[in-house]
Write a protein that holds these residues in place. Structure first.
Motif, PDB file in Angstrom:
ATOM      1  N   CYS A   3     -63.039   5.225 -17.434  1.00 25.34           N
ATOM      2  CA  CYS A   3     -63.596   5.731 -16.170  1.00 25.34           C
ATOM      3  C   CYS A   3     -63.501   7.247 -16.087  1.00 25.34           C
ATOM      4  O   CYS A   3     -64.444   7.910 -15.637  1.00 25.34           O
ATOM      5  N   MET A  20     -66.618   9.685 -15.699  1.00 24.44           N
ATOM      6  CA  MET A  20     -66.709  10.629 -14.583  1.00 24.44           C
ATOM      7  C   MET A  20     -66.772  12.074 -15.088  1.00 24.44           C
ATOM      8  O   MET A  20     -67.428  12.919 -14.469  1.00 24.44           O
ATOM      9  N   ARG A  52     -63.715  10.784  -5.350  1.00 19.66           N
ATOM     10  CA  ARG A  52     -62.902   9.837  -4.595  1.00 19.66           C
ATOM     11  C   ARG A  52     -62.367   8.727  -5.504  1.00 19.66           C
ATOM     12  O   ARG A  52     -61.236   8.288  -5.354  1.00 19.66           O
ATOM     13  N   LEU A  53     -63.198   8.279  -6.447  1.00 24.27           N
ATOM     14  CA  LEU A  53     -62.750   7.253  -7.377  1.00 24.27           C
ATOM     15  C   LEU A  53     -61.588   7.749  -8.229  1.00 24.27           C
ATOM     16  O   LEU A  53     -60.656   6.995  -8.531  1.00 24.27           O
ATOM     17  N   GLU A  54     -61.613   9.028  -8.590  1.00 22.28           N
ATOM     18  CA  GLU A  54     -60.509   9.600  -9.362  1.00 22.28           C
ATOM     19  C   GLU A  54     -59.226   9.618  -8.553  1.00 22.28           C
ATOM     20  O   GLU A  54     -58.144   9.379  -9.094  1.00 22.28           O
ATOM     21  N   ILE A  69     -58.343   7.469  -6.287  1.00 14.99           N
ATOM     22  CA  ILE A  69     -57.830   6.094  -6.267  1.00 14.99           C
ATOM     23  C   ILE A  69     -57.216   5.720  -7.610  1.00 14.99           C
ATOM     24  O   ILE A  69     -56.088   5.213  -7.682  1.00 14.99           O
ATOM     25  N   LEU A  70     -57.951   5.967  -8.698  1.00 17.69           N
ATOM     26  CA  LEU A  70     -57.473   5.581 -10.031  1.00 17.69           C
ATOM     27  C   LEU A  70     -56.214   6.346 -10.429  1.00 17.69           C
ATOM     28  O   LEU A  70     -55.275   5.762 -10.981  1.00 17.69           O
TER      29      LEU A  70
END
Length: 142
Positions: free
Chosen positions: A28, A32, A107-109, A111-112
């Motif tokens: 991911c 990204m 935003r996904l970063e 969370i991950l």
């Protein structure tokens, strides 16, 4: 008399879970990184290359940390676990870079990377407990 194994099942479960989670995390982050390089205004080629190099460094250190931690836990040797604990520091700092200090943070970063840091912190605590159990002097049986 049967001997009691001192390897930690909790530590093994966390390391096993993190081996799969980190694989997904790295893929991911790579995706990204390509997305940001292609679609967002570039902060510079050197910054983009440095972020990809840091991701490669994170993959190497985290892979070595997981391998050494699992090997040390299964063989009940403290040195590989101790080296894994030491490798937690650069892994945590690289993950913090992707969470906080990166030029663009999606935003996904967030969370991950937060999940990865929680896994790293819990593995650190459990690995220290596992080291204590391995190096604890055994009491003489009466």
């Amino acid at each position: 008399m049967p001997t009691i194994a001192s390897s930690s099942l909790t530590y093994e479960i966390l390391m096993y879970l993190n081996s799969f989670y980190f694989g997904m995390f790295a893929i991911c982050e790579l995706g990204m990184g390509f997305f940001k390089a292609a679609n967002l205004p570039s902060p510079g080629t050197n910054t983009t290359l440095a972020e990809f190099a840091l991701l490669f460094f994170l993959i190497i250190t985290e892979g070595a940390r997981i391998y050494l931690g699992r090997k040390g836990n299964l063989t009940e040797h403290g040195l590989p676990i101790l080296i894994g604990v030491i490798l937690t520091v650069p892994s945590s700092l690289a993950t913090l870079y992707f969470l906080i200090w990166q030029h663009y943070v999606l935003r996904l970063e967030v969370i991950l990377c937060s999940i990865q840091l929680v896994l790293l912190a819990s593995e650190l605590v459990i690995s220290i407990l596992c080291l204590i159990a391995i190096y604890k002097p055994s009491s003489p049986e009466e």
